[in-house]
Design an enzyme around this catalytic site. Sequence first.
Site, short mmCIF file in Angstrom:
data_model
loop_
_atom_site.label_atom_id
_atom_site.label_comp_id
_atom_site.label_asym_id
_atom_site.label_seq_id
_atom_site.Cartn_x
_atom_site.Cartn_y
_atom_site.Cartn_z
N HIS A 17 0.94 -1.01 0.36
CA HIS A 17 0.15 0.52 0.25
C HIS A 17 1.00 0.65 0.07
O HIS A 17 0.79 2.00 1.71
CB HIS A 17 -0.56 -0.07 1.42
CG HIS A 17 -1.91 0.77 1.44
ND1 HIS A 17 -3.06 0.97 2.00
CD2 HIS A 17 -1.48 2.44 0.72
CE1 HIS A 17 -3.47 1.80 1.80
NE2 HIS A 17 -3.11 2.90 1.25
N HIS A 197 -9.68 1.52 -1.40
CA HIS A 197 -9.34 1.61 0.12
C HIS A 197 -10.59 1.09 0.04
O HIS A 197 -11.65 2.08 -0.37
CB HIS A 197 -8.97 3.18 0.05
CG HIS A 197 -7.28 3.23 -0.65
ND1 HIS A 197 -6.68 2.65 -1.40
CD2 HIS A 197 -6.50 4.25 0.26
CE1 HIS A 197 -5.36 3.44 -1.52
NE2 HIS A 197 -5.13 3.58 -0.72
N GLU A 200 -10.92 3.37 5.65
CA GLU A 200 -10.18 4.18 6.38
C GLU A 200 -10.85 5.56 7.60
O GLU A 200 -10.37 5.27 8.25
CB GLU A 200 -9.51 4.64 4.96
CG GLU A 200 -8.27 5.55 5.28
CD GLU A 200 -7.65 6.68 4.59
OE1 GLU A 200 -7.95 6.63 3.47
OE2 GLU A 200 -6.67 7.57 4.76
N ASP A 278 2.22 4.23 2.30
CA ASP A 278 0.78 5.07 2.38
C ASP A 278 1.45 6.26 1.92
O ASP A 278 1.37 5.96 0.12
CB ASP A 278 -0.28 5.28 3.42
CG ASP A 278 -1.68 5.11 3.10
OD1 ASP A 278 -1.66 5.46 1.56
OD2 ASP A 278 -2.25 6.17 3.50
N ASP A 279 1.81 7.22 2.07
CA ASP A 279 1.78 8.45 1.68
C ASP A 279 3.52 8.76 2.72
O ASP A 279 3.05 10.01 3.39
CB ASP A 279 1.37 9.40 1.56
CG ASP A 279 -0.21 8.79 0.79
OD1 ASP A 279 0.17 9.45 -0.69
OD2 ASP A 279 -1.08 8.86 1.39
N1 HPA Z 1 -6.37 7.26 1.04
C1 HPA Z 1 -7.08 7.81 -0.37
N2 HPA Z 1 -6.74 8.01 -0.87
C2 HPA Z 1 -5.34 8.48 -1.62
C3 HPA Z 1 -4.94 8.23 0.42
C4 HPA Z 1 -5.20 7.62 0.97
O1 HPA Z 1 -4.16 7.38 2.20
N3 HPA Z 1 -3.38 8.79 0.19
C5 HPA Z 1 -3.54 9.24 -1.41
N4 HPA Z 1 -4.27 8.28 -2.07
ZN ZN Z 2 -3.27 4.79 0.47
#
Ligand code: HPA
Ligand code: ZN
Length: 341
Positions: A17, A197, A200, A278-279
């Site tokens: 991810h 996704h 979250e 993630d990022d």
């Molecule tokens: N969630 C949803 N969209 C996204 C995310 C995330 O954590 N990171 C980049 N796009």
């Molecule tokens: Zn993500």
Amino acid sequence: MPDIAALACALPKAELHLHIEGTLEPELAFELAGRHGVTLPWPDVQALRAAYDFSDLQSFLDLYYAGADVLRTRQDFHDLTWAYLLRARADHLRHVEIFFDPQTHTARGVPMAEVIDGIHGALVRGRDELDISFRLILSFLRHLPESEALDTLAQARPFLDRIDGVGLDSSEHGHPPSKFRQVFARCRALGLPVVAHAGEEGPPAYIEEALDLLHAQRIDHGVRAIESEELLDRLARQQVPLTVCPLSNVKLKVYPDLRKHPLRDMLARGLKVTINSDDPAYFGGYVNANFTACVQALGLTQDDVVALARNSIEASWLDTVRREALLAEIDDTVRGWRGAN
Ligand code: HPA
Ligand code: ZN
């Protein structure tokens, strides 16, 4: 006291991810802005990093899409991906399955070919020079209409030899998986495996929709499953992999503090959990930083971190030969670590 974080960092692992656009470090953002004669709305690297103070998913996405504006040529996408792979190597990642968001780029007039050539070229280089295998996942933006996802799939058709699966990301509230039923049916008919996704910020019902309507093979995040006993039972029974991103969840205020994160409870419930970044440029760290923070905040045990590393390989789309080889590397690392501790 055995150092569990050191073991976690040394273990061979996969990342499942990861948004490649979310690996844009402020230093590279300024370098690319200079390359293209673009002026960023922040005076310097420190000011940009200081802006990484988010209240929720949307406040992050606003900055993330703005940052992506410096990504324009195949060289930019190559440099971005290569920088990530060097960090992946340092964290003992042996396999990566990464997302890219084509709509973020094609909407700005960047051709799909520039994006895919740049990212894929760097991934091939990483496989050859760093021994990191990979899969590339095209992710649709869920805040946009399904018709635009269908257009994007049509634009991606000439490149499907380099795309290994599809995903769904961006703003979750009000954009349930059911909105994308048709485009994912089309993807599955093309033989593309699906992830999404879900859970979250969105409710457990979105996780159920991702499984039942989109036929997702893995759920990205999925942490809000903890609110539904019935869903927890199902995820455990079906061993649906969940690509959890602990530092992301804290940075986007899904949890106020890592000590409140349900990762350990999810493991204890028998869920197939993995740890991912993630990022990472925006959320404070790559995979080993996530493992280390979780060991410290949640008191993960040796068995927990080994299970998490094994899950990352088992939940990947690797072929059997490399999968078995990487699982054997994990066993070797654990044996060596036990011998020394
Ligand atoms: N969630 C949803 N969209 C996204 C995310 C995330 O954590 N990171 C980049 N796009
Ligand atoms: Zn993500």
